[in-house]
Design a protein around this motif. Structure first.
Motif, PDB file in Angstrom:
ATOM      1  N   ILE A   1      66.974  55.439  14.840  1.00 16.78           N
ATOM      2  CA  ILE A   1      67.674  55.878  16.048  1.00 16.78           C
ATOM      3  C   ILE A   1      66.860  55.464  17.257  1.00 16.78           C
ATOM      4  N   ASP A   2      67.504  54.769  18.199  1.00 22.28           N
ATOM      5  CA  ASP A   2      66.878  54.398  19.469  1.00 22.28           C
ATOM      6  C   ASP A   2      67.196  55.516  20.445  1.00 22.28           C
ATOM      7  N   GLY A   3      66.170  56.314  20.782  1.00 19.69           N
ATOM      8  CA  GLY A   3      66.372  57.498  21.605  1.00 19.69           C
ATOM      9  C   GLY A   3      66.077  57.274  23.073  1.00 19.69           C
ATOM     10  N   ASP A   4      66.138  58.368  23.808  1.00 16.55           N
ATOM     11  CA  ASP A   4      65.854  58.349  25.241  1.00 16.55           C
ATOM     12  C   ASP A   4      64.464  57.784  25.502  1.00 16.55           C
ATOM     13  N   GLY A   5      64.332  56.942  26.491  1.00 18.58           N
ATOM     14  CA  GLY A   5      63.034  56.410  26.885  1.00 18.58           C
ATOM     15  C   GLY A   5      62.476  55.364  25.947  1.00 18.58           C
ATOM     16  N   GLY A   6      63.315  54.755  25.121  1.00 17.71           N
ATOM     17  CA  GLY A   6      62.856  53.695  24.242  1.00 17.71           C
ATOM     18  C   GLY A   6      62.163  54.166  22.976  1.00 17.71           C
ATOM     19  N   ILE A   7      62.247  55.447  22.670  1.00 16.31           N
ATOM     20  CA  ILE A   7      61.652  55.986  21.456  1.00 16.31           C
ATOM     21  C   ILE A   7      62.531  55.602  20.270  1.00 16.31           C
ATOM     22  N   VAL A   8      61.939  55.054  19.209  1.00 16.54           N
ATOM     23  CA  VAL A   8      62.684  54.746  17.992  1.00 16.54           C
ATOM     24  C   VAL A   8      62.190  55.680  16.897  1.00 16.54           C
ATOM     25  N   ILE A   9      63.120  56.386  16.281  1.00 16.22           N
ATOM     26  CA  ILE A   9      62.803  57.361  15.248  1.00 16.22           C
ATOM     27  C   ILE A   9      63.442  56.910  13.947  1.00 16.22           C
ATOM     28  N   SER A  10      62.696  57.033  12.858  1.00 13.79           N
ATOM     29  CA  SER A  10      63.214  56.685  11.541  1.00 13.79           C
ATOM     30  C   SER A  10      63.246  57.944  10.685  1.00 13.79           C
ATOM     31  N   ALA A  11      64.351  58.140   9.967  1.00 14.85           N
ATOM     32  CA  ALA A  11      64.484  59.305   9.098  1.00 14.85           C
ATOM     33  C   ALA A  11      64.964  58.864   7.723  1.00 14.85           C
ATOM     34  N   SER A  12      64.408  59.474   6.695  1.00 15.05           N
ATOM     35  CA  SER A  12      64.824  59.219   5.323  1.00 15.05           C
ATOM     36  C   SER A  12      65.900  60.218   4.951  1.00 15.05           C
ATOM     37  N   MET A  13      66.974  59.740   4.292  1.00 20.93           N
ATOM     38  CA  MET A  13      68.056  60.642   3.891  1.00 20.93           C
ATOM     39  C   MET A  13      68.845  60.071   2.725  1.00 20.93           C
ATOM     40  N   THR A  14      69.736  60.875   2.195  1.00 19.50           N
ATOM     41  CA  THR A  14      70.537  60.466   1.046  1.00 19.50           C
ATOM     42  C   THR A  14      71.595  59.453   1.462  1.00 19.50           C
ATOM     43  N   HIS A  15      72.125  58.733   0.478  1.00 14.89           N
ATOM     44  CA  HIS A  15      73.210  57.783   0.748  1.00 14.89           C
ATOM     45  C   HIS A  15      74.444  58.505   1.286  1.00 14.89           C
ATOM     46  N   ALA A  16      74.738  59.689   0.765  1.00 11.64           N
ATOM     47  CA  ALA A  16      75.905  60.444   1.234  1.00 11.64           C
ATOM     48  C   ALA A  16      75.787  60.763   2.725  1.00 11.64           C
ATOM     49  N   ALA A  17      74.602  61.147   3.169  1.00 13.12           N
ATOM     50  CA  ALA A  17      74.390  61.442   4.588  1.00 13.12           C
ATOM     51  C   ALA A  17      74.479  60.171   5.424  1.00 13.12           C
ATOM     52  N   ILE A  18      73.923  59.075   4.924  1.00 18.49           N
ATOM     53  CA  ILE A  18      73.958  57.804   5.648  1.00 18.49           C
ATOM     54  C   ILE A  18      75.395  57.333   5.849  1.00 18.49           C
ATOM     55  N   ASP A  19      76.243  57.533   4.839  1.00 19.08           N
ATOM     56  CA  ASP A  19      77.632  57.083   4.913  1.00 19.08           C
ATOM     57  C   ASP A  19      78.429  57.767   6.024  1.00 19.08           C
ATOM     58  N   GLU A  20      77.952  58.891   6.539  1.00 15.54           N
ATOM     59  CA  GLU A  20      78.617  59.619   7.616  1.00 15.54           C
ATOM     60  C   GLU A  20      78.175  59.157   9.003  1.00 15.54           C
ATOM     61  N   PHE A  21      77.218  58.218   9.079  1.00 17.14           N
ATOM     62  CA  PHE A  21      76.643  57.825  10.356  1.00 17.14           C
ATOM     63  C   PHE A  21      77.361  56.679  11.030  1.00 17.14           C
ATOM     64  N   GLY A  22      77.097  56.575  12.323  1.00 16.43           N
ATOM     65  CA  GLY A  22      77.584  55.482  13.133  1.00 16.43           C
ATOM     66  C   GLY A  22      77.587  55.896  14.595  1.00 16.43           C
ATOM     67  N   GLY A  23      77.187  55.001  15.467  1.00 18.59           N
ATOM     68  CA  GLY A  23      77.239  55.299  16.904  1.00 18.59           C
ATOM     69  C   GLY A  23      76.137  56.222  17.370  1.00 18.59           C
ATOM     70  N   ASP A  24      76.528  57.330  17.999  1.00 18.73           N
ATOM     71  CA  ASP A  24      75.574  58.268  18.579  1.00 18.73           C
ATOM     72  C   ASP A  24      74.990  59.192  17.518  1.00 18.73           C
ATOM     73  N   ALA A  25      73.753  59.639  17.759  1.00 14.00           N
ATOM     74  CA  ALA A  25      73.087  60.563  16.850  1.00 14.00           C
ATOM     75  C   ALA A  25      72.085  61.402  17.629  1.00 14.00           C
ATOM     76  N   VAL A  26      71.628  62.466  17.013  1.00 12.24           N
ATOM     77  CA  VAL A  26      70.603  63.331  17.594  1.00 12.24           C
ATOM     78  C   VAL A  26      69.533  63.545  16.540  1.00 12.24           C
TER      79      VAL A  26
END
Length: 65
Positions: free
Chosen positions: A27-52
Motif C-alpha cells: 500500500i502506497d500511503g500518505d507522504g510516500g510511505i509504502v507498507i507491506s502486509a502478509s495475508m491469506t489469498h481469500a483476503a487478497i481477493d477482496e482488494f483493489g483500489g483504496d485501502a487503510v
C-alpha cells in the motif's frame, strides 16, 4: 469502516504478490510511505483500489472501504 485503533494510514494498493499459501499486499500511503502486509489469498481477493493500513504494536491490519 470504524476502528478503535488510531494508527491508520490511508493509501492505494500498488502491488499484490501471491505465494503458495499466502501473499503480500503493498500500500502506497500518505507522504510516500509504502507498507507491506502478509495475508491469506481469500483476503487478497477482496482488494483493489483504496485501502487503510491499521498498525498495532506488532501487527498490521489492512481494510478496504
Amino acid at each position: 469502516m470504524r476502528l478503535s485503533a488510531r494508527n491508520q494510514i490511508k493509501g492505494k494498493v500498488v502491488g499484490i504478490e501471491k505465494g503458495q499459501t499466502s501473499g503480500h499486499v503493498r500500500i502506497d500511503g500518505d507522504g510516500g510511505i509504502v507498507i507491506s502486509a502478509s495475508m491469506t489469498h481469500a483476503a487478497i481477493d477482496e482488494f483493489g483500489g483504496d485501502a487503510v493500513a491499521v498498525i498495532e504494536a506488532s501487527d498490521v491490519m489492512v481494510g478496504t472501504n
